[in-house]
Write a protein that holds these residues in place. Structure first.
Motif, PDB file in Angstrom:
ATOM      1  N   PRO A 146      73.464  68.720  30.225  1.00 44.97           N
ATOM      2  CA  PRO A 146      73.697  67.449  30.918  1.00 44.97           C
ATOM      3  C   PRO A 146      73.636  67.634  32.434  1.00 44.97           C
ATOM      4  CG  PRO A 146      75.324  67.812  29.186  1.00 44.97           C
ATOM      5  CD  PRO A 146      74.578  69.093  29.345  1.00 44.97           C
ATOM      6  N   PRO A 147      73.234  66.619  33.180  1.00 43.12           N
ATOM      7  CA  PRO A 147      73.148  66.749  34.640  1.00 43.12           C
ATOM      8  C   PRO A 147      74.530  66.932  35.263  1.00 43.12           C
ATOM      9  CG  PRO A 147      72.777  64.480  33.960  1.00 43.12           C
ATOM     10  CD  PRO A 147      72.802  65.301  32.713  1.00 43.12           C
ATOM     11  N   PRO A 148      74.595  67.479  36.484  1.00 38.61           N
ATOM     12  CA  PRO A 148      75.897  67.665  37.149  1.00 38.61           C
ATOM     13  C   PRO A 148      76.636  66.337  37.315  1.00 38.61           C
ATOM     14  CG  PRO A 148      74.170  68.878  38.293  1.00 38.61           C
ATOM     15  CD  PRO A 148      73.487  68.013  37.292  1.00 38.61           C
ATOM     16  N   ARG A 149      77.974  66.430  37.210  1.00 39.13           N
ATOM     17  CA  ARG A 149      78.896  65.300  37.364  1.00 39.13           C
ATOM     18  C   ARG A 149      78.726  64.236  36.281  1.00 39.13           C
ATOM     19  NH1 ARG A 149      82.087  65.411  41.659  1.00 39.13           N
ATOM     20  NH2 ARG A 149      81.600  66.902  43.328  1.00 39.13           N
ATOM     21  N   SER A 150      78.120  64.604  35.162  1.00 36.77           N
ATOM     22  CA  SER A 150      78.069  63.697  34.021  1.00 36.77           C
ATOM     23  C   SER A 150      79.228  64.010  33.083  1.00 36.77           C
ATOM     24  CB  SER A 150      76.736  63.831  33.292  1.00 36.77           C
ATOM     25  OG  SER A 150      76.567  65.158  32.800  1.00 36.77           O
TER      26      SER A 150
END
Length: 703
Positions: free
Chosen positions: A335-339
């Motif tokens: 998952p992308p960062p801060r998700s």
């Protein structure tokens, strides 16, 4: 006789003493002038302040507080509330100050406020209690630090003298055998990734090359794996099972053979008013009012709308197309960062598997699980032995999951990884079924991440329970940077922040796993503080010998061969505690209490067996079995975080003579060497939980 004086009004009994120079020397016992030493009388203004302080002390309750932040005294009135505080008494260059409150209720409110914010100030004492020392202490400033009082060890350090052997009443190990070490065998080696192999195709990054199985103790009954779930749903009880790093739920009456949904169940669902969505084949009650096409939600409708607009009202049915169904699934991967993510399983102390927690990905993840369940009906079992890298369906206790085969060295004990969760398990090949190419091609959303700042440690019961607890429905925010990628283990290093309380999971796990040196004045732990796991009674059982120094009296220490590697896994944690955490220089553990002791340069668990006053308590090393006099400078207090089960058991050898000669004992020691694997003919357990071994051929060896 002189006449008595009748008028005594002018008589002064002190007149003679007043004029007597011998009696009027104002000196004390030390010879100093008492008048010069006398304290000067207070000025009227100072007397007024003193009387006011006495009045405050008697009329108003107060707290003496110790500040942890220098500037906190300027806002104390606002901190406790102006309506509660009567007066604040500050002393220069002091870390203590006194706060007077208007009544006892205000004081109680202030105490509650202190419990909520302990990092600002702490309670020194409550008004009305006597204190022998001065109330105010000099403030510790960076330029004028007051050294802390030294903490005394359990006993004063002593020089290493001679060991008193004559006073000892307990046998100790005369030989100096090294403790055996057991190698952790990897599940997959580099030969499995040879060019063209299935494992090399399925695992391109060679992720499982460094994976180790961390749930041996769970697998062999060291922990309770099942409990009835508190939130029971429906009439049937639900069982919560902790299985190889993953929590799963199942009905109490479901067996492995009941995992398939039969046609009768299909009929009952369809008769109850539900229909199958044209796109995802899930059961739904939503239909088009014109053509009665069933669909389960907005996502499926967006995929079917174009085909539906062409056929609605024409008596043509909208057909299921696999390419349309695949549009439901977003791309897999990290998952992308801060998700937002959820935890699906944990692999070891610092490696977790996560999946995206946004609405679309959450729906897609459960759709994949639903597809696996739906297509598992009537699938055949494997007709040939599985190979490394093969994708199969794994059925167990009411569950059906996709799995990839990792190890087939033992044809009766196959190692697989559940690719939709991340758990590594060993199973019977009879529970493995064929998996279609369609199911194999579905996305895999469970992705491993490495917790930043968390070391690799053995799973203690405390750590194990904590990691299972965070798998419930907690949602975390994942934070990482691409430059922190661990290329050696093919993992992304990340931090998981709990969404509700904004706290890092990394620091929580590290705190749970880090041992804390106990206070030396507190009582220690007895041996029954630790659980004990022994080989079950039976025949033809493999054991590994951990100590043979008491063969002359017919005693040997062994551990089950399947669990021996767990003893080596514990040692990394013990070394870290002994070298970096425990600060006491000496410690003499009372008789019968647990301790950490250094043997041949390595810290191990032990229990104090005897103290004879020579500075060398006799220590029984629990994980091995030898008893050695250890100097107090090589002993530390036992922390409560070390709850690893004891895997080594004391066995009495059966069918031996009552007394063995030195030559016979030497032959036994050579035959039963430390670290050797022996297949015992029988293990016997009596009513007092004492164990005995029967090994055929010992009498012939001694004759």
């Amino acid at each position: 006789m002189e006449e008595l004086v009748e008028d005594w009004s002018n008589w002064n009994p002190m007149a003679l003493d007043y004029s007597n120079e011998n009696l009027n020397k104002y000196i004390d016992e030390a010879g100093q002038n008492a008048v010069e030493k006398a304290r000067a009388p207070l000025k009227p203004s100072e007397m007024f302040k003193k009387n006011a302080a006495k009045k405050n002390a008697t009329e108003y309750p107060y707290l003496i507080l110790k500040k942890k932040v220098n500037l906190i005294t300027y806002s104390v009135a606002n901190f406790f509330g102006p309506k509660h505080v009567h007066k604040i008494d500050l002393q220069p260059n002091s870390e203590l100050f006194k706060v007077f409150f208007k009544d006892l209720g205000s004081l109680e409110s202030a105490l509650s406020q202190l419990e909520v914010f302990p990092h600002l100030m702490e309670l020194h004492r409550v008004g009305g209690q006597e204190k022998s020392k001065s109330e105010y202490m000099p403030m510790r400033r960076p330029g004028n630090k007051v050294p802390d009082s030294p903490k005394l060890p359990a006993i004063l350090p002593t020089a290493r003298g001679q060991i008193d052997l004559k006073s000892r009443t307990i046998y100790f190990s005369e030989n100096t055998n090294k403790h055996p070490e057991f190698l952790v065998i990897p599940i997959v080696d580099s030969s499995c990734y040879k060019s063209g192999s299935l494992l090399a195709i399925q695992d391109v990054k060679k992720r499982y090359l460094n994976v180790k199985f961390e749930f041996n103790l769970e697998r062999h009954g060291a922990y309770v794996l099942e409990q009835q779930y508190e939130k029971e749903t429906g009439a049937k009880p639900v069982i919560q099972q902790l299985r190889c790093g993953r929590i799963l739920y199942r009905n109490a009456d479901v067996d492995d053979e009941d995992v398939n949904l039969g046609k009768d169940d299909d009929k009952e669902i369809l008769m109850s008013g539900f229909e199958k969505c044209v796109n995802c084949q899930s059961y739904t009650m939503i239909v088009c009012k014109i053509c009665e096409m069933p669909f389960c939600g907005a996502m499926c409708w967006s995929i079917l709308s174009e085909q539906h607009d062409q056929k609605c009202g024409t008596d043509q049915k909208v057909e299921f197309k696999e390419e349309n169904f695949m549009k439901l699934f977003p791309k897999s991967g990290l998952p992308p960062p801060r998700s937002m993510v959820k935890i699906t399983a944990f692999e070891q102390s610092n490696v977790l598997y996560v999946r995206p927690a946004d609405v679309v990905s959450d729906v897609a993840y459960h759709r994949v699980l639903s597809e696996v369940w739906k297509h598992s009906r009537n699938v055949p079992k494997l007709d040939q032995p599985p190979v490394c890298g093969q994708i199969v369906l794994y059925k167990f206790e009411g569950q059906v999951v996709r799995a990839m085969v990792l190890n087939v060295d033992n044809p009766k004990d196959i190692c697989v990884v559940c690719i939709d969760f991340g758990t590594v398990e060993y199973t019977d090949p009879g529970k493995l079924y064929k998996c279609s190419d369609y199911l194999s091609s579905l996305p895999r959303y469970a992705t491993p991440v490495k917790l930043r700042g968390v070391p690799t440690r053995g799973l203690t019961p405390h750590l194990r329970d904590a990691m299972y607890e965070v798998q419930t429905d907690m949602v975390f925010e994942i934070r990482y940077h691409s430059r922190e990628y661990d290329y050696g283990n093919h993992l992304q290093t990340a931090v998981l922040i709990h969404r509700e309380n904004n706290r890092a999971l990394n620091s929580f796990i590290k705190k749970v796993m880090t041992a804390v040196e106990p206070d030396l004045h507190k009582l220690g732990f007895k041996e029954d503080f630790l659980p004990h796991v022994a080989a079950p009674p039976g025949k033809n059982i493999d054991l590994i010998i951990t100590d043979n120094s008491f063969l002359k009296v017919g005693i040997i220490y062994c551990t089950p061969a399947i669990l021996a590697v767990e003893i080596t896994k514990m040692q990394r944690t013990f070394q870290d505690y002994g070298e970096n955490i425990a600060k006491a220089k000496t410690y003499a553990a009372p008789k019968g209490e647990l301790c950490m002791a250094k043997y041949m340069g390595k810290w191990c668990r032990g229990v104090s067996m005897e103290l004879v006053g020579d500075g060398y308590p006799s220590i029984l090393f629990l994980d091995y079995g030898n008893i050695v006099p250890i100097h107090v400078t090589d002993i530390r207090a036992y922390p409560e975080q070390f709850t690893y089960p004891v895997l080594t058991t004391e066995y009495v050898l059966m069918d031996l003579p009552e007394e063995l000669t030195d030559a016979q004992a030497k032959r036994l020691e050579k035959h039963l060497e430390v670290g050797a694997i022996v297949t015992v003919d029988e293990i016997v357990k009596n009513e007092e939980n004492n164990y005995s071994l029967r090994i055929e051929g010992l009498q012939k060896l001694l004759s």
